[in-house]
Scaffold this motif. Structure first.
Motif, PDB file in Angstrom:
ATOM      1  N   LEU A  27       0.853  -1.184   0.000  1.00 40.53           N
ATOM      2  CA  LEU A  27       0.000   0.000   0.000  1.00 40.53           C
ATOM      3  C   LEU A  27       0.890   1.236   0.000  1.00 40.53           C
ATOM      4  O   LEU A  27       1.716   1.412   0.904  1.00 40.53           O
ATOM      5  N   THR A  61      -8.438   0.340  -0.467  1.00 35.18           N
ATOM      6  CA  THR A  61      -8.268   1.496  -1.352  1.00 35.18           C
ATOM      7  C   THR A  61      -9.581   2.247  -1.563  1.00 35.18           C
ATOM      8  O   THR A  61      -9.564   3.426  -1.920  1.00 35.18           O
ATOM      9  N   LEU A  70      -4.656   5.878  -0.647  1.00 30.46           N
ATOM     10  CA  LEU A  70      -3.776   4.718  -0.711  1.00 30.46           C
ATOM     11  C   LEU A  70      -3.932   4.008  -2.053  1.00 30.46           C
ATOM     12  O   LEU A  70      -5.046   3.845  -2.553  1.00 30.46           O
ATOM     13  N   VAL A  71      -2.818   3.597  -2.611  1.00 33.02           N
ATOM     14  CA  VAL A  71      -2.782   2.829  -3.861  1.00 33.02           C
ATOM     15  C   VAL A  71      -2.180   1.470  -3.545  1.00 33.02           C
ATOM     16  O   VAL A  71      -1.156   1.381  -2.857  1.00 33.02           O
ATOM     17  N   ALA A  72      -2.808   0.407  -4.023  1.00 28.62           N
ATOM     18  CA  ALA A  72      -2.387  -0.952  -3.667  1.00 28.62           C
ATOM     19  C   ALA A  72      -1.868  -1.694  -4.884  1.00 28.62           C
ATOM     20  O   ALA A  72      -2.356  -1.515  -6.004  1.00 28.62           O
ATOM     21  N   HIS A  91      -6.906   1.440  -7.098  1.00 28.51           N
ATOM     22  CA  HIS A  91      -7.013   2.836  -6.669  1.00 28.51           C
ATOM     23  C   HIS A  91      -8.485   3.189  -6.531  1.00 28.51           C
ATOM     24  O   HIS A  91      -9.272   2.978  -7.461  1.00 28.51           O
ATOM     25  N   GLN A  92      -8.856   3.663  -5.349  1.00 26.13           N
ATOM     26  CA  GLN A  92     -10.241   4.031  -5.055  1.00 26.13           C
ATOM     27  C   GLN A  92     -11.204   2.867  -5.322  1.00 26.13           C
ATOM     28  O   GLN A  92     -12.309   3.046  -5.820  1.00 26.13           O
TER      29      GLN A  92
END
Length: 643
Positions: free
Chosen positions: A18, A99, A105-107, A141-142
Motif C-alpha cells: 500500500l 483502497t 492509498l494505492v495498492a 485505486h479508489q
C-alpha cells in the motif's frame, strides 16, 4: 531489481503493498508514523471480518517497510495461503476495499505466479499487454482496478514512459491522471467476478462438524478456533518421524475424549476427511465400526488429535518465557481496543460475559499476529501456543460432557461429492460464460448443424501464430460470411492464372476488380527478371499439382469425401469439352466436394468417439460457444438373456 518489485518467490504466497499518494518527500520518521497510523486504522476497521476468519497457513498482516532505491516507504504484507486459494482472493477483496475506504492509498498485489490479476482477466486484456511489459502497471485505486497504458509510439503521450514505469513513476501517473488509467469494463468484471460474494462468502466457506476430541483440544479450539488449521496441516503433512510422537500420546490422552463441535474451512475439512489413516494400536485411539452412526466424528477427532500431538511434540514444555509476550502491555493495545468498541466488534455483549471474553481473546490473538507482530525469531509456534493455553485454561470435563446434548447440528457434506453437471457449471462460471441451456429432446431434433460449420469457418479466419490461435468470442451474435468463390479467385490470382485458360476456377473480369489495390501494385512494381522467376516457380507448382491430380484420379481417395449433388444434367457439349480436357486423367470428372457436410460429419464422428468425455471436438466447439447435444443414437444395449 527492487524498482521492478520482484514477484513473490515462495510457492503459494501472495504479497501486497500500500503506497500513499501523492508521494511527497519528507522526514522518514514522520513518514513512518503516518503509515503506522494507517496500519492501525486499517486493521481496526476490518477487524470484524479478519478476527473470526480461519486462515489456511498465515493471516493477513501489515507492517511498515522503509523506502529503498526508487521504491518509497510503504505498507507491506505477505501471506502464505497454501492449498486454499480462497485465502488469496479474500486478500484481494480486502486490499480492494482498503483502497476504497482510504482513497489516498494505492495498492499493488502479486503472488509467485506474477500478475495473477491479469492472468484471471487474460481473455479480455489489450493485445499490447504481455508479461514482458506488465511490470508496475497494475494497481488498485479508489476500489477500482487500474492498468497504466503504454504509448503506441514513443513521445506521443508525454506523461507515459515508453518502458515499464518505476514505482515512483506509476504513483505519479495515478495521482495526476486517475481517470485515464482505469482498466476496461471487461477486465474489471473478470476480477470482480472472482471476488464476488464477500464478505458473506466467508460464512459459506465454513463447515461445522462433530468431533470426538480430547477435552484439552476442545478447550484450546474454544479459545483459538484458528488453531484448527495448524492441527489439520500437521496431520495432513505428517511424516514417519512425526508419527513417532503418536505411538503413545503424552499431551492429549484418549481417555479424556468428549463430543464437541468444530468449525473448519471446507478446504481443511476436505483435507482431513479424504485421507485414510489407521492409528497405532499403542496410541489408545480405537475407532468404532464404519456402520456406527458416530463413526465420522470418532475418525475426525482421532485425526485431529494426532495433528495436535505432533504440534506439541515439536516444542519443549519448558520453552522460553520471553516468547509469552503480553498483548495488554503494548502501547497500541488500548487504542486498538477502543477502536474495536467504536466499530461494534463486541455486538453489544455485556462486558465480562462468557461470549464477550471469547471475542476479547480472539481480538488479542488477532492483535498479536497482525498488528503487534513480533519478529519471526521470537514468535510463538502453534505448538507453544497450544501448551501455553493448556497451562492457563481450566478444564472441566464433566461440564464439557453436559454440553454434548446442546451441540449445534452438523453441516451437510454433500458438497464433497461433485456431479459431472456441477463440474461443468463450475468450469463455465470460471470461464466467465453463461450457463448452457438444458438440451431437451425437441431441441435435439431441431438442432442446426450449420452452427458447427460456421463456427469452424470463423475459427479458421482468425489469426493463428506461434503464440496460439484466436477464438471467435461471440459467434452467435455476428453472422459468419465466407465467400468460397472469392477465396478461390484470390488464390488463383496468386498462382498466376492466365486469361486463355478455360478452367472453371479462372478469374473473370468482374472478379479481378475485387482484388486489393495493394496486390495489384505489388505485381506491377515487380522487376521483369523477378516477375519471370516468380512465374516460372508458379508454373512449376501448377505442373506438380496437375500431376498430383492425375495420380489421385486413379485412386479411391475421392470416395472418402461426400460430394455435392449435381443440380442439373450436363449438356453434351460440356461433356465433350470435359472429355477433351480430362483425357490425360482417364476421362474421369471429379465432382466438387461438399466442404460443409464433410466438416460436420468428421466433427460429429470425433465427438461420438469421445464417449461423453472431454476431447478436441467438444473443447474446440465449446470454446466458440457451440454446445452439441448428447449422442443418444448409439447407446450400448444389453444383450437378451437366455431363459
Amino acid at each position: 531489481m527492487e524498482e521492478n518489485m520482484k514477484f513473490a518467490t515462495v510457492e503459494d504466497t501472495v504479497e501486497y503493498r500500500l503506497f500513499l499518494i501523492p508521494d511527497k518527500p519528507g522526514d522518514p520518521e514522520e513518514r513512518r508514523e503516518i503509515l503506522q497510523k494507517y496500519i492501525e486504522r486499517i486493521m481496526t476497521q476490518f477487524a470484524p471480518m479478519l478476527v473470526p476468519y480461519i486462515w489456511q497457513n498465515q493471516p493477513f498482516n501489515l507492517r511498515y517497510k522503509p523506502g529503498k532505491g526508487n521504491v518509497p516507504a510503504h505498507i507491506f504484507g505477505i501471506t502464505k495461503f497454501g492449498d486454499n486459494i480462497e485465502d488469496e482472493w479474500f486478500i484481494v477483496y480486502i486490499v480492494k476495499q482498503i483502497t476504497k475506504e482510504f482513497p489516498e492509498l494505492v495498492a499493488r498485489i502479486e503472488d509467485n505466479d506474477g500478475e495473477f490479476l491479469l492472468i484471471e482477466a487474460a481473455d479480455f486484456l489489450p493485445k499490447w499487454l504481455d508479461p514482458d511489459n506488465s511490470a508496475n502497471r497494475v494497481f488498485f485505486h479508489q476500489g477500482e482496478l487500474c492498468i497504466i497504458p503504454a504509448p503506441k509510439k514513443s513521445g506521443t503521450v508525454s506523461w507515459l514512459p515508453t518502458t515499464p514505469p518505476t514505482i515512483s513513476q506509476a504513483l505519479s501517473i495515478i495521482s495526476t491522471h486517475p481517470e485515464k488509467i482505469l482498466a476496461s469494463e471487461s477486465v474489471r468484471a473478470a476480477v470482480n467476478r472472482r471476488i464476488r460474494g464477500y464478505p458473506e462468502k466467508i460464512k459459506a466457506s465454513l463447515h461445522q462438524a462433530h468431533c470426538f476430541l480430547p477435552a484439552g483440544i476442545a478447550a484450546v479450539l474454544k479459545q483459538r478456533p484458528r488453531l484448527v488449521a495448524a492441527g489439520v496441516q500437521a496431520f495432513y503433512l505428517r511424516d514417519p518421524i512425526d508419527l513417532r510422537a503418536c505411538r503413545i500420546f503424552k499431551t492429549f490422552l484418549p481417555e479424556t475424549r468428549i463430543m464437541t463441535s468444530v468449525t473448519f474451512t471446507k478446504c481443511l475439512y476436505a483435507q482431513l476427511v479424504q485421507q485414510r489413516f489407521v492409528p497405532d494400536r499403542r496410541s489408545g485411539y480405537k475407532l468404532p465400526p464404519p456402520c456406527h452412526p458416530q463413526y465420522r466424528a470418532h475418525e475426525l477427532g482421532m485425526k485431529l488429535a494426532h495433528g495436535f500431538e505432533i504440534l506439541c511434540s515439536k516444542c519443549s514444555p519448558h520453552f522460553s518465557d520471553s516468547k509469552k509476550s503480553l498483548v495488554t502491555t503494548s502501547p497500541l493495545w488500548a487504542g486498538f481496543l477502543e477502536s474495536l468498541k467504536k466499530n461494534d466488534y463486541f455486538k453489544g455483549l455485556m462486558e465480562g460475559s462468557v461470549q464477550y471474553q471469547e471475542r476479547l481473546e480472539m481480538a488479542k490473538n488477532y492483535f498479536q499476529l497482525s498488528v503487534n507482530r513480533p519478529e519471526s525469531s521470537h514468535a510463538m509456534s502453534p505448538g507453544e501456543e497450544i501448551l501455553t493455553l493448556l497451562q492457563t485454561v481450566q478444564l472441566d470435563i464433566e461440564e464439557l460432557k453436559k454440553e454434548e446434548a446442546y451441540l449445534p447440528p452438523e453441516d451437510d457434506e454433500r458438497w464433497l461429492d461433485l456431479s459431472p453437471d456441477q463440474l461443468d457449471q463450475l468450469l463455465q462460471e470460471a470461464a466467465g460464460k453463461k450457463e448452457p441451456e438444458p438440451t431437451s429432446k425437441g431441441r435435439e431434433e431441431n438442432y442446426d448443424l450449420t452452427q458447427v460449420s460456421e463456427s469452424m469457418k470463423a475459427f479458421i479466419s482468425k489469426v493463428s501464430t506461434h503464440k496460439g490461435a484466436e477464438l471467435p468470442r461471440e459467434p452467435s451474435e455476428a453472422p459468419i460470411t465466407f465467400d468460397a468463390d472469392s477465396f478461390l479467385n484470390y488464390f488463383d490470382k496468386i498462382l498466376g492464372s492466365k486469361s486463355h485458360e478455360s478452367d472453371s476456377d479462372d478469374l473473370d473480369e468482374e472478379d479481378s476488380k475485387c482484388l486489393d489495390s495493394d496486390d495489384d501494385l505489388d505485381l506491377e512494381t515487380q522487376e521483369p527478371g523477378e516477375e519471370a522467376s516468380v512465374k516460372g516457380t508458379l508454373d512449376d507448382l501448377k505442373s506438380y499439382m496437375a500431376q498430383m491430380d492425375q495420380e489421385l484420379a486413379h485412386t479411391s481417395l475421392a470416395k472418402s469425401f461426400t460430394t455435392q449433388k449435381q443440380m442439373e444434367p450436363l449438356s453434351q457439349t460440356t461433356n465433350d469439352n470435359s472429355e477433351e480436357e480430362d483425357s490425360g486423367t482417364g476421362g474421369s470428372v471429379m465432382t466438387p466436394v461438399d466442404v460443409d457436410l464433410n466438416l460436420v460429419s468428421n466433427i460429429l464422428e470425433s465427438y461420438s468417439s469421445q464417449a461423453g468425455l472431454a476431447g478436441p471436438a467438444s473443447n474446440l466447439l465449446q470454446s466458440m460457444g457451440v454446445q452439441l447435444p448428447d449422442n443418444d443414437d448409439h447407446r450400448p444395449t444389453s444383450k437378451p438373456t437366455k431363459d
